[in-house]
Design a protein around this motif. Sequence first.
Motif, short mmCIF file in Angstrom:
data_model
loop_
_atom_site.label_atom_id
_atom_site.label_comp_id
_atom_site.label_asym_id
_atom_site.label_seq_id
_atom_site.Cartn_x
_atom_site.Cartn_y
_atom_site.Cartn_z
N ASN A 55 0.83 -1.17 -0.11
CA ASN A 55 -0.10 0.07 -0.07
C ASN A 55 0.94 1.22 -0.02
OD1 ASN A 55 -2.18 -1.24 -0.13
ND2 ASN A 55 -2.69 -1.16 2.24
N PHE A 56 1.94 1.31 0.59
CA PHE A 56 2.79 2.50 0.92
C PHE A 56 3.25 2.53 -0.54
CE2 PHE A 56 6.95 3.77 1.56
CZ PHE A 56 6.71 5.01 2.20
N ALA A 57 3.85 1.49 -1.19
CA ALA A 57 4.62 1.60 -2.69
C ALA A 57 3.18 2.45 -3.62
CB ALA A 57 4.81 0.47 -3.09
N ALA A 58 2.12 1.99 -3.40
CA ALA A 58 0.88 2.43 -4.29
C ALA A 58 0.57 3.98 -4.14
CB ALA A 58 -0.37 1.61 -4.00
N ALA A 59 0.94 4.41 -2.77
CA ALA A 59 0.43 5.83 -2.33
C ALA A 59 1.89 6.51 -3.12
CB ALA A 59 0.50 5.80 -0.88
N LEU A 60 3.01 5.87 -2.79
CA LEU A 60 4.04 6.89 -3.32
C LEU A 60 3.90 7.05 -5.05
CD1 LEU A 60 7.35 5.97 -1.51
CD2 LEU A 60 6.22 8.23 -1.84
N LEU A 61 3.54 5.93 -5.53
CA LEU A 61 3.26 5.83 -6.88
C LEU A 61 2.05 6.99 -7.41
CD1 LEU A 61 4.21 4.13 -9.47
CD2 LEU A 61 1.89 3.17 -9.48
N VAL A 62 1.15 6.95 -6.68
CA VAL A 62 0.17 8.21 -6.87
C VAL A 62 0.76 9.49 -6.75
CG1 VAL A 62 -2.09 9.01 -6.27
CG2 VAL A 62 -1.79 6.69 -6.39
N ALA A 63 1.60 9.77 -5.63
CA ALA A 63 2.06 10.99 -5.25
C ALA A 63 3.11 11.38 -6.53
CB ALA A 63 3.06 10.98 -4.17
N THR A 64 3.93 10.25 -6.97
CA THR A 64 4.87 10.54 -7.97
C THR A 64 4.27 10.74 -9.27
OG1 THR A 64 6.33 8.86 -6.73
CG2 THR A 64 6.72 9.62 -9.09
N SER A 65 3.35 10.10 -9.49
CA SER A 65 2.71 10.45 -10.89
C SER A 65 1.97 11.94 -10.84
CB SER A 65 1.35 9.48 -11.36
OG SER A 65 0.27 9.66 -10.31
N ALA A 66 1.57 12.45 -9.62
CA ALA A 66 0.96 13.79 -9.72
C ALA A 66 2.08 14.66 -10.01
CB ALA A 66 0.61 14.00 -8.20
N LEU A 67 3.40 14.26 -9.41
CA LEU A 67 4.54 15.13 -9.63
C LEU A 67 5.24 15.25 -10.99
CD1 LEU A 67 6.85 13.89 -6.72
CD2 LEU A 67 6.42 16.38 -7.37
N VAL A 68 4.91 13.97 -11.75
CA VAL A 68 5.47 13.80 -13.03
C VAL A 68 4.79 14.60 -13.94
CG1 VAL A 68 5.83 12.07 -14.87
CG2 VAL A 68 6.98 11.51 -12.67
N LEU A 69 3.33 14.83 -13.63
CA LEU A 69 2.47 15.34 -14.71
C LEU A 69 3.08 16.76 -14.79
CD1 LEU A 69 -0.10 13.50 -15.58
CD2 LEU A 69 -1.25 15.18 -14.62
N PRO A 70 3.12 17.50 -14.01
CA PRO A 70 3.68 18.93 -14.43
C PRO A 70 4.97 19.05 -15.15
CG PRO A 70 3.04 18.91 -11.98
CD PRO A 70 2.99 17.25 -12.46
N ALA A 71 5.77 18.19 -14.75
CA ALA A 71 7.05 18.16 -15.49
C ALA A 71 6.92 17.80 -16.77
CB ALA A 71 7.80 17.08 -14.62
N TYR A 72 6.04 16.81 -17.19
CA TYR A 72 5.70 16.48 -18.49
C TYR A 72 5.07 17.81 -19.33
CZ TYR A 72 3.56 14.28 -22.63
OH TYR A 72 3.53 14.18 -23.78
N ALA A 73 4.15 18.25 -18.65
CA ALA A 73 3.52 19.66 -19.29
C ALA A 73 4.68 20.75 -19.64
CB ALA A 73 2.60 20.25 -18.28
N GLN A 74 5.54 20.64 -18.65
CA GLN A 74 6.74 21.75 -18.93
C GLN A 74 7.60 21.31 -20.17
OE1 GLN A 74 9.22 22.00 -15.43
NE2 GLN A 74 9.77 24.20 -15.90
N GLN A 75 7.84 20.00 -20.18
CA GLN A 75 8.58 19.52 -21.39
C GLN A 75 7.63 19.78 -22.32
OE1 GLN A 75 11.49 18.35 -20.69
NE2 GLN A 75 12.14 17.91 -22.73
N ALA A 76 6.56 19.52 -22.61
CA ALA A 76 5.66 19.81 -24.01
C ALA A 76 5.78 21.14 -24.25
CB ALA A 76 4.35 19.10 -23.62
N SER A 77 5.90 22.08 -23.27
CA SER A 77 5.90 23.41 -23.45
C SER A 77 6.96 24.09 -24.25
CB SER A 77 5.40 24.47 -22.38
OG SER A 77 6.67 24.77 -21.49
N THR A 78 8.08 23.23 -24.36
CA THR A 78 9.55 23.61 -25.06
C THR A 78 9.48 23.57 -26.62
OG1 THR A 78 10.39 21.48 -24.67
CG2 THR A 78 10.95 23.13 -22.95
N ARG A 79 8.21 23.38 -26.99
CA ARG A 79 7.90 23.35 -28.50
C ARG A 79 8.61 24.82 -28.92
NH1 ARG A 79 4.21 22.90 -32.71
NH2 ARG A 79 3.67 24.78 -33.81
N GLY A 80 9.15 24.74 -30.07
CA GLY A 80 9.89 26.03 -30.80
C GLY A 80 8.67 27.05 -30.64
#
Lengths: 141, 141, 141
Positions: A5-30
Amino acid sequence: MDRRNFAAALLVATSALVLPAYAQQASTRGRVVMQVSDNDPAKWNLALNNAKNVQTDLGAANVDIEIVAYGPGIGMLKADSVVGNRVDEAGKAGVKIVACENTMRGQKLTQADMLSGIGYVPAGVVTLMQRQQQGWAYIRP
Amino acid sequence: MDRRNFAAALLVATSALVLPAYAQQASTRGRVVMQVSDNDPAKWNLALNNAKNVQTDLGAANVDIEIVAYGPGIGMLKADSVVGNRVDEAGKAGVKIVACENTMRGQKLTQADMLSGIGYVPAGVVTLMQRQQQGWAYIRP
Amino acid sequence: MDRRNFAAALLVATSALVLPAYAQQASTRGRVVMQVSDNDPAKWNLALNNAKNVQTDLGAANVDIEIVAYGPGIGMLKADSVVGNRVDEAGKAGVKIVACENTMRGQKLTQADMLSGIGYVPAGVVTLMQRQQQGWAYIRP
């Protein structure tokens, strides 16, 4: 909770972290905004060359280019501009080209005095500023 | 932990995530640094016009504007500057205007040779660079 | 989970949050790309002065500086450049100096026509654009 359960909780927290990072990456379109503020056809041609080179190098579909003419550079977009044909071509190639309405008011110009097919912004300098704060690069040819 | 505790933990983690996002949002307040590095009163006036237009368009209270004069542009801020009155007005309107001390040293200028009411920075180019890295837009009129 | 486990979980989540923040902090290392696009030795000297002042003020080891010459500015990096010695010195001091191959092709220049020790990029304007989108400041002297 147990280890699983602990691992699952961390996974959820981590995916929330990764989402904005991905959005930021996508915004580096020229994305680049170019300033034309000189009453100098050589600079107007340089800006148009720069736009063309960016499209050639990165692919026109992969980059947003906006050229903002204001102040002493407004002549680039007047109906009698010596680079009128090239402005037209650039517009057809997907470059957004806009004139500053503040400058036009100061020089008693109306849209009837300008090239057709261009766009308009209330204040060129504010557009140049806001584009940068939205993550666009700035080039002053 | 049970479902309720799990939800609480996620809420805390999420609020921690939201906080920096909010801070980032807040940092998109209008902020622009303008470079004056030409020995050309037309450029000095253009910079002052640009600052005024930004304040008019966005509201003076909603934007930070800093004008940095350095190199061949330092004359804009000398006591005998042809735009002295306008620099004064801009300062009173909330525009921060600074002179480069590196340039002043090179030209044997002291604060006594400069307009009153302006500010000073050790190296104009470093200020222009750091402001951008802090999220300010850059305009070179 | 008990209070201690809950605290531990939050600590892990928080460290995951802090990590990107730290990375972002680290990326505010001084980084500046300078554009040389005028056929004007005064501008070439100004760019070289600017680079030197940035290194002096921040410490050469703490800052990345790249000068991009393109368009009408390419003469700065030709073998017969009047600032050849200074370009050489700047390169030895750790400033990266690059010429635009698009411009060179247009002017029928090969690497044999250029100063030794400089670098090359396919399109100067694209480099200027990408550096900014990577977080570098932009200076056009």
